[in-house]
Scaffold this motif. Sequence first.
Motif, PDB file in Angstrom:
ATOM      1  N   ALA A 357       0.835  -1.201   0.000  1.00 31.35           N
ATOM      2  CA  ALA A 357       0.000   0.000   0.000  1.00 31.35           C
ATOM      3  C   ALA A 357       0.866   1.246   0.000  1.00 31.35           C
ATOM      4  CB  ALA A 357      -0.909   0.000   1.225  1.00 31.35           C
ATOM      5  N   ALA A 358       1.983   1.173   0.750  1.00 34.33           N
ATOM      6  CA  ALA A 358       2.875   2.330   0.814  1.00 34.33           C
ATOM      7  C   ALA A 358       3.467   2.630  -0.562  1.00 34.33           C
ATOM      8  CB  ALA A 358       3.992   2.077   1.821  1.00 34.33           C
ATOM      9  N   GLY A 359       3.700   1.579  -1.342  1.00 35.74           N
ATOM     10  CA  GLY A 359       4.241   1.777  -2.675  1.00 35.74           C
ATOM     11  C   GLY A 359       3.278   2.540  -3.564  1.00 35.74           C
ATOM     12  N   LEU A 360       2.020   2.166  -3.479  1.00 28.54           N
ATOM     13  CA  LEU A 360       0.995   2.865  -4.250  1.00 28.54           C
ATOM     14  C   LEU A 360       0.906   4.325  -3.821  1.00 28.54           C
ATOM     15  CD1 LEU A 360      -1.448   2.957  -6.111  1.00 28.54           C
ATOM     16  CD2 LEU A 360      -2.836   2.047  -4.265  1.00 28.54           C
ATOM     17  N   GLU A 361       0.846   4.539  -2.513  1.00 27.94           N
ATOM     18  CA  GLU A 361       0.740   5.913  -2.018  1.00 27.94           C
ATOM     19  C   GLU A 361       1.978   6.718  -2.406  1.00 27.94           C
ATOM     20  OE1 GLU A 361       0.086   5.810   2.156  1.00 27.94           O
ATOM     21  OE2 GLU A 361      -1.835   4.767   1.995  1.00 27.94           O
ATOM     22  N   GLY A 362       3.136   6.103  -2.208  1.00 29.21           N
ATOM     23  CA  GLY A 362       4.388   6.805  -2.504  1.00 29.21           C
ATOM     24  C   GLY A 362       4.475   7.196  -3.960  1.00 29.21           C
ATOM     25  N   THR A 363       4.105   6.258  -4.851  1.00 30.25           N
ATOM     26  CA  THR A 363       4.183   6.567  -6.267  1.00 30.25           C
ATOM     27  C   THR A 363       3.245   7.711  -6.619  1.00 30.25           C
ATOM     28  OG1 THR A 363       4.519   4.214  -6.560  1.00 30.25           O
ATOM     29  CG2 THR A 363       4.255   5.509  -8.544  1.00 30.25           C
ATOM     30  N   MET A 364       2.068   7.707  -6.016  1.00 30.61           N
ATOM     31  CA  MET A 364       1.122   8.787  -6.334  1.00 30.61           C
ATOM     32  C   MET A 364       1.674  10.133  -5.880  1.00 30.61           C
ATOM     33  SD  MET A 364      -2.711   7.242  -5.969  1.00 30.61           S
ATOM     34  CE  MET A 364      -2.749   6.914  -4.232  1.00 30.61           C
ATOM     35  N   VAL A 365       2.282  10.149  -4.698  1.00 29.40           N
ATOM     36  CA  VAL A 365       2.878  11.397  -4.215  1.00 29.40           C
ATOM     37  C   VAL A 365       3.996  11.836  -5.157  1.00 29.40           C
ATOM     38  CG1 VAL A 365       4.215  12.435  -2.359  1.00 29.40           C
ATOM     39  CG2 VAL A 365       2.312  10.947  -1.817  1.00 29.40           C
TER      40      VAL A 365
END
Lengths: 520, 516
Positions: A357-365
């Motif tokens: 989930a952190a990967g998804l959030e991080g990429t979006m940021v």
Amino acid sequence: MNAALAAVTGSFDIPTIEYSALAPILIVLGAAVVSVLVEALVPQAYRRTLQLVITFAALVGALVAVVALWGTQQIVAMGSVAVDGPTLFMQGSILVLSAIAALVMAERRVDPAGDSFAPRASALPGSEDEQAFTRLGWLQTEVWTLFLFCVGGLLLFPASTDLLTMFVALEVLSLPLYIMVGLARRRRLLSQEASLKYFVLGAFSSAFFLYGTALLYGYAGTVSLSGIADALGASAGDTGLVLAGVALLSVGLLFKVGAAPFHQWTPDVYQGSPTSITGFMAACIKVAAFGALLRVMYVALGGIRWDWRPMMYVIAALTMIVGTLFALTQTDIKRMLAYSAIAQAGFMLVGVVATNAAGLEGTMVYLLAYGVATVGAFAIVTLVRDTTGEATHLSQWAGLGKRSPVVAAAFALFLLAFAGIPLTSGFTGKFAVFTAGIAGGATPIVVIGVVASAVAAFFYIRVIVLMFFNEPAAEGGPSVVIPSAFTTLAITVAVALTLVIGVLPQLVFDLVSQAGLFVR
Amino acid sequence: MTNSYWLLALLVVPLVGAAAVMLVPRANERLAKQLALVVSLVVFGLTVAMCAQFVVAQAADFQFVYSVSWISSYNINFALGVDGIALVLIALSTSLVPVVLLAGWHEADGARGSVRGYVALILVLEAAMVGVFAATDLFLFYVFFEAMLVPVYFLIGRYGGPRRNYAAVKFLLYSLFGGLLMLASLLGLYVVSGDITGHGTFDFTQLAALANQIPPDTQKWLFVGFFVAFAIKAPLVPFHTWLPDAAAESTPGTAVLLVGVLDKVGTFGMLRYCLELFPGASHWATPLVIVLAVAGIIYGALQAIGQSDIKRLIAYTSVSHFGFIALGVFVMTTQGQSGSALYMVNHGFSTAALFLIAGFLISRRGSRLVDDFGGVQKVAPILAGTFLVAGMSSLALPGLSSFVSEFLVLVGTFERYTWVGVVATLGIVLAALYILLMYQRTMTGPTPDVVTEKVHDLRGREVLAIAPLLVVIVALGFYPKPVLDVVNPAVDRVMHAVGATDPAPQVAPVAEGTAK
């Protein structure tokens, strides 16, 4: 009884379309259609004003719709479009970035001949026709129609939940873009070459995408992402078919992302396009393409991540290394930014390989942070000009800090953001994806990313050195043109967002954590 | 706990001051400089007032704590606080800034950048220096660690000497590279802390409490990231090559802040972060670090002897001194670490004096080469005399401040590693050589005409700037107790965290009357 009857006569279920949930896409595409009519029916004198009104109204309206939809988690349009947190975040990002880019495109003061687009794209470069058009001061407004269609495609691309819808979105966004790339007023040949290259390679990659789709359909019997995930979960069928399908599909997506070894088009296209379009595509296409890539990888292929992660490891590492090393040797600012875009795509892929989930959030940021700095940086490139047009050779930027300290400082800020210096947006993004990468067990890739960042810092810093520490080349060299309110506003917004995301990153982190995961 | 606003004030006042300086009209250089000086004096006054409230008995704990949530998604706080070591380093920073501004009154005149820009950058740097020592959240520490580079980069690149571009870029790239490695380790540490406790943290105290639960192999990797960053910053041989370039090409004032304060972040980081967060790995790395430190002591000194450029020479003496500081940190004895902490302060003052006086000399003669000088003591006795005192402090003459700290480091070293101590002691001999040779070549002997013509003695402003430094050097030489009292509890905390105990005093059993 009725059911039996229906079965006998063959029935047609009326598809349910959730118009409100699709509002952002429909508004933009609707505006694009209106824009076609404007081109056809409205007298030349009013077209520009009207097109600008339509464009900005559509972008703002769609953004309002995105905000209103925030929190929605559903699959609409008969299972082909997902309106969920990530979709809305990316659509919001695309709309904001497009709006900033549109401001730069609307600029009509910096180029003495009018705007930065060719009066008639169909005229042969250097022909008498073209010279006549230029002499007569003709300006065209078709670019706005193309722009709106492209944005419509971009909005649909990361929202698609089946591969066919995704393919349609890919084409809707790509085709107008191929033309927009060829519209540069100056250096027409370079622009047309870029357009052709982009078209040929883009078509090629679309074919890969389609082939991959076909193979996955052959395996799963469906093109819907969740259907593929279910089939993989049941592990029925031929694994070879899946792996080949995944590989081909990835080629198509990685091409749009600009990842190595599918990056070859990037420098030429970035250099040849009108700079305002370069900024638009560098920022927005990346958001949309990463959105689609993430959705495919996380939703459809999450179950077999152990199979595709090694491939993505290699691609991420290669992309970072290739982008960084080639950027070191560039002497043209647009080409340098192009290779930098490749390197940045590599950093974003760290978020993809994290598969959490952190990967998804991080990429979006990261996407938002990078996009903002990119549109801003290209907007500034449009301002540094000499008599023949934009002065893109790096040596021409020497001493810019002395002549135009404010513009040079803004550009330096964007470069520091690309380099990932703390308190700029770029650092927020890097921090988020690298943390996710380590948490996802991709530590070696993060270390490569860190080293690549250090090397990449060199070529960003080099430009700052040129601007601030070197003497201007000579009198009569390029100078910064004072733009109209459009570009000024665009750069101001980009600077402000770069700082806000850097200093108060919690605002964005809140948004992405509210966005949550992909709906299935 | 209620927030204390002292440290925040030390951060904010210089920043506000920098902004105010930038509002001064470009042409009014004098006003900009005066304003900056006033701001720096206010900050210094605040520091003194803050130090007066520091509770020495609890110097191992973080005091003047200020904490607000910054990035709650990652549990990051804007958290400030000082223990004894951080306190003295902050005091060092804020006391050197007014000195640097005063001594370098004309440094930026006629430079590429504006004068107001120069003094504003120095104030921004001051805020970053306070921040980097005061941060108790590792993420915040990293932010200051990197943010600090930007003002220094512009200070060197815009106001430096002929090869400033090269020096500025080299400095920045070395530091960035180290910083990014540290970032990777930092993120790793965050993830590991999350694995252990269920929620990741960047808080120093919490992480230090977890230190012994981190698996040894992980600890080693994390340690390496931090250590390389600090070794580049400090700098230890072989990561030192950026320092002579950066110090030689920057203005004397920038060089003082760069070598005197910024590089201390490296040794400070080793003492606080490497040892306390990775105790196991620190013991594992000790042999290598000691070898590097001793190599630095000797190599730096030899290089200094061979330099023909005065500023490069002083830079290399610092490489040698940083070897001593790192040695003291890693010998893991109380004396060694107290000595190192004290050394960080003393080195700051004596190097500041050396760089500033050398700067006066160089700006008069218009050359940095040792050979272009001679017999200066006849034409400029005060300049030569102050230079001699500063030099004597640098070579650790008893009665001047550096002696105490160097002695402590060596005693601490002998306790554990006798032979290392023996080799390190050579550094003192070599120090006498490089300082006295430089003094002899520049200050004594026949005075060339060009020197007589150009070099005049120190003026009122310059004396005013140098005098406090010499007073401190002498005062700490005779009475280092106040600093040691403040530093020692924090050193004990580090020793406890790293699980080291001082070796029992060894009396050779054969000592009593058995000698034949």
